[in-house]
Structure formats: structure tokens, C-alpha cells
Design an enzyme around this catalytic site. Structure first.
Site, short mmCIF file in Angstrom:
data_model
loop_
_atom_site.label_atom_id
_atom_site.label_comp_id
_atom_site.label_asym_id
_atom_site.label_seq_id
_atom_site.Cartn_x
_atom_site.Cartn_y
_atom_site.Cartn_z
N HIS A 155 0.62 -1.15 0.00
CA HIS A 155 -0.46 -0.14 -0.11
C HIS A 155 1.05 1.05 0.57
O HIS A 155 0.52 2.31 0.57
CB HIS A 155 -0.75 0.00 1.39
CG HIS A 155 -1.97 -1.38 1.08
ND1 HIS A 155 -3.12 -1.87 0.34
CD2 HIS A 155 -1.22 -2.31 2.12
CE1 HIS A 155 -3.20 -2.73 0.70
NE2 HIS A 155 -3.04 -3.21 2.16
N SER A 278 15.64 16.63 -18.86
CA SER A 278 14.60 18.12 -18.77
C SER A 278 14.78 18.70 -19.80
O SER A 278 16.80 19.41 -19.98
CB SER A 278 14.19 18.26 -17.46
OG SER A 278 13.70 19.44 -17.35
#
Length: 452
Positions: A155, A278
């Protein structure tokens, strides 16, 4: 000029591989049809339907170079028929007698289906080879890191310790099962097709089944029990297997993306100077290859269900859906091949930041092994009471940002039965990886032949 990323000079190696594109090229598709015609003539010659000399000439001249593609393209525009222009072009390279026996007793779908299956046979060989490469990659990394303790996560939260090798061995085992699926299922979809107009082989009289068996044998394909013109479950199964392989490939890439997060930074897809993350943020080391992998596998899983929808056919033959085979099957094979090629690169260039793994393992200040303390204390207090005691201490440790050991040593319910030395040993994550390493060894043993 191209209009698809599969064939784009700029993008094609991101969305596929040269080897798989070749399998589904126009040249290969037409050559497979020619191979089917050659095998048909040879099979019919064994039954005295076609003269052997004519069959031999058909076989000798059944090469792509004898097809005039300009004539075929124009012929397709005029006839709207997918095969007649090829038959006309091919027969022009043959003598009058041999040309008269091309496509004898067959229907269009016999040749196109068989040709496509021959392409899938080649595609399967490439897919198997790539899956074997990925299995081998995972086995090597699993063995290398089978004792490297890291935080297991459920989780999206720290759970209990595992080892990195254990995580990767799970990936390996999936690839191993995919190889089993491909091997076990291939006799259901690598099947030849020769059945005639409505599938009854009436055009070949009482020799139809003998011709069919020889035809399939010459092509190295399974002989069908009954005509499959309108039974497309074989292609649906092949598509489903490829979709599952894509799922494994995507899961691994996605896991690496998550483990490469700045806040985690345990595993990285690989970096060399010159790789840019980037156009505006120079500091970025983005997992761009893994992102490409996930994107490409989505194309596979989005198109694969066409295999199931194409099972809806009408009567004894129907062109509305089987023509989709020519579109979605090449696409999923090419896209999956591209994704697997990229993952192969990632797994071989993967960077493991062991210091960060150790740092993250200690992040919860002992709480990652609270289960172990609870189970030990449970011997004295009972499992449920022990859970309540450790739960209270863990929640307090979380809220106050304190080491779990500090709070446990202040809790008389714990120290009445467990001393400090024992608590320190219980709270060491290195001592609580269960059978992680042994399970890695079991996976390595199961697929040891693939490491040779």
C-alpha cells in the site's frame, strides 16, 4: 514518408525493433503468401492433383522479387480484393501450365490466414528469445542482490524487510511462466489453414484432408482438426499472452520509476553523461526509458482485446473482423518487442544505490520490524494483546518521531518479558527477511538452464 510511430525514422526504435518490423513488412507478408502457394502446389502434387513439374516451378519462383508491387497496388484499388492482384502478378512469372495451378482448390482466407500464422511463428521465435533475455537479466540481478536487505512496501508504505533479489526474482518467475505459456499454447495458434470456400475442402474431393496435412507439414505448422475460418480463439489466446507479457514488462518499468523517485532513490534505470532528463531543469535524471516502456506496453494492452472481439464471426466466413488481424497482431508484436528491448537495456544498466536502501530501511526507526517484536511478545501476552501493545507504541513513535526501541524500553508490559538485548536484536531489519534468499535460490534453480 511515414505516418506511424512504428515506421517513423525518429520514433521507430522506441516503439518496436527492426527484427520484428521485418517480420511484418509488406515483403515478408507477401513472401509468406508465396510460401503457402508453393506448399499447396507441392502437397497437391503428392496426390496427383497438380503435375509435379508445375509444382516445382511454382516453388522455385515463389519469391517476392517476382511480384510487381506497382501492379499489385493498382490491382488492389480496382478489385478491392486482397489476394487476386498478387495471384495475377505471380502467375505472370510462370509458364502457362504452372500458372494455371496457382491457388488450386484454395480460398483467399486459406492463404492469408496461413501467411499470417507463418509471420506469427517468426514473431513468436523473436518474442521467446527476448523473454529469455529478460529472464536471464532478472536471474543475474536476483542472484547478485539476493541478500541486499531493503524495505518491503505494501500500500505504498513500509511493510517488513525483504531483499532486492527477492523482488527481482518475482519478476524472473513471471517471465519463466510466460515462456511456459508460449510453449504450451503454440500448437493452438501456429496452425495452418486450407479449407476452401466454406471450409469443407470440397474443391479437393476425397484428397482434401491428405493435401491439407501435407501442406501444413511442409510449412512447419500444426494441422487443424477442423476448419478455423471463423474460429479466431487461437489469435485471441496469442494476443492475451502478449498482453500478459506486456503487463510484466510494464510492472517492472513502473516499479523502477517509483524506486527512482527523489524521495526514495534506491534503484535507477541507468545514467551516462549526456542523457538529459529535462529541457528546462538541468538537474533532472528522469526515468525516461522506463516511462517509454510503460507507454509502449499500454499500446499492446489496448490493442490485444481486438483478438477477443474478432472471435465474433458470421456464418462460415466473414471479412469484417479477420482483416483486423493484419492490423492489431503486427502492432502488438512490434510494440511488445520494442518495450522488451528497452527493458533489456534498463536491467543491464540499472544502478542500485545501496546507501539509500540502507537509509530508507532505517527511516521508520525500527517500526519496519514491529511485526517481529509483536510475535515475540505474543509468546507471553498472547498475539492480540501483543498487537495492541506494539500498536500503541508504534503510533506514539510515529507521532513523536522517536525510535521504537526507546518507547518499548519505557513500557513495563514489554520489559517484564523481553530484555533490552533481545529487543535490539528483534529490531534489526537484517535479521527479518524470512525466506527471501532461499526463495531466490529456488527461482535460480528452476531456471538454471537459462543462465548457461
Amino acid at each position: 514518408m511515414t505516418s506511424s510511430v512504428i515506421d517513423s525514422a525518429l520514433f521507430k526504435d522506441q516503439y518496436g525493433t527492426e527484427a520484428m518490423r521485418t517480420v511484418f513488412s509488406d515483403e515478408t507478408q507477401i513472401q509468406k503468401w508465396l510460401d503457402a502457394w508453393a506448399a499447396l502446389a507441392q502437397a497437391e502434387a503428392t496426390q496427383g492433383i497438380v503435375p509435379q513439374d508445375a509444382a516445382d516451378e511454382i516453388k522455385a519462383k515463389a519469391v517476392y522479387e517476382n511480384i510487381n508491387m506497382d501492379d499489385v497496388r493498382e490491382g488492389f484499388k480496382k478489385t478491392a480484393h486482397p489476394l487476386m492482384p498478387q495471384i495475377k502478378s505471380f502467375t505472370q512469372s510462370l509458364s502457362k501450365e504452372a500458372g494455371g495451378y496457382v491457388h488450386w482448390g484454395a480460398t483467399t482466407q486459406d492463404i492469408t490466414d496461413t501467411g499470417l500464422v507463418l509471420q506469427l511463428k517468426d514473431a513468436q521465435a523473436l518474442i521467446v528469445s527476448q523473454v529469455e533475455d529478460l529472464l536471464r537479466d532478472c536471474l543475474k540481478q536476483a542472484d547478485k542482490y539476493k541478500n541486499l536487505v531493503m524495505a518491503g512496501r505494501t500500500h505504498a508504505q513500509h511493510a517488513v524487510p525483504i531483499t532486492l533479489g527477492y523482488k527481482i526474482a518475482i519478476w524472473a518467475n513471471e517471465f519463466g511462466r510466460h515462456l511456459e505459456r508460449l510453449e504450451q499454447a503454440k500448437h493452438r495458434y501456429l496452425v495452418g489453414e486450407l479449407a476452401g470456400a466454406a471450409g469443407t475442402l470440397a474443391s479437393l474431393g476425397d484428397k482434401g484432408l491428405a493435401v491439407q496435412a501435407k501442406y501444413c507439414d511442409l510449412l512447419g505448422l500444426e494441422t487443424p482438426t477442423i476448419t478455423w475460418h471463423v474460429s479466431r480463439d487461437g489469435f485471441a489466446e496469442f494476443s492475451d499472452i502478449l498482453s500478459m507479457i506486456a503487463g510484466t514488462v510494464a510492472k517492472i518499468a513502473n516499479e523502477i520509476i517509483n524506486l527512482q523517485r527523489t524521495e526514495i532513490e534506491e534503484v535507477e534505470e541507468g545514467f551516462t553523461m549526456g542523457k538529459i532528463g529535462s529541457s528546462t531543469m538541468p538537474q533532472k535524471r528522469n526515468p525516461m526509458i522506463c516511462e517509454n516502456i510503460v507507454a509502449t506496453t499500454r499500446l499492446v494492452q489496448a490493442s490485444a482485446p481486438l483478438g477477443t472481439t474478432a472471435m465474433v464471426q458470421e456464418h462460415e466466413r466473414d471479412m469484417t473482423f479477420w482483416q483486423t488481424d493484419w492490423a492489431y497482431l503486427p502492432q502488438i508484436c512490434i510494440n511488445l518487442s520494442g518495450a522488451m528491448a528497452m527493458l533489456h537495456t534498463v536491467l543491464n544498466q540499472m544502478i542500485v544505490h545501496e546507501d539509500n536502501i540502507k537509509r530508507n530501511l532505517a527511516m521508520t526507526k525500527g517500526m519496519i520490524v514491529s511485526e517481529r517484536v509483536m510475535l515475540d511478545l505474543g509468546r507471553y501476552l498472547g498475539r492480540q494483546v501483543a498487537h495492541e501493545v506494539i500498536y500503541e507504541n508504534c503510533m506514539k513513535a510515529f507521532e513523536e518521531d522517536k525510535p521504537l526501541l526507546e518507547l518499548l524500553l519505557q513500557d513495563k508490559r514489554v520489559t517484564d518479558d523481553v530484555d533490552e538485548a533481545t529487543l535490539r536484536e528483534l529490531l534489526d531489519p537484517e535479521n527479518y527477511t524470512g525466506s527471501s534468499a532461499k526463495m531466490v535460490d529456488r527461482v535460480l534453480a528452476q531456471y538454471s538452464d537459462h543462465l548457461k
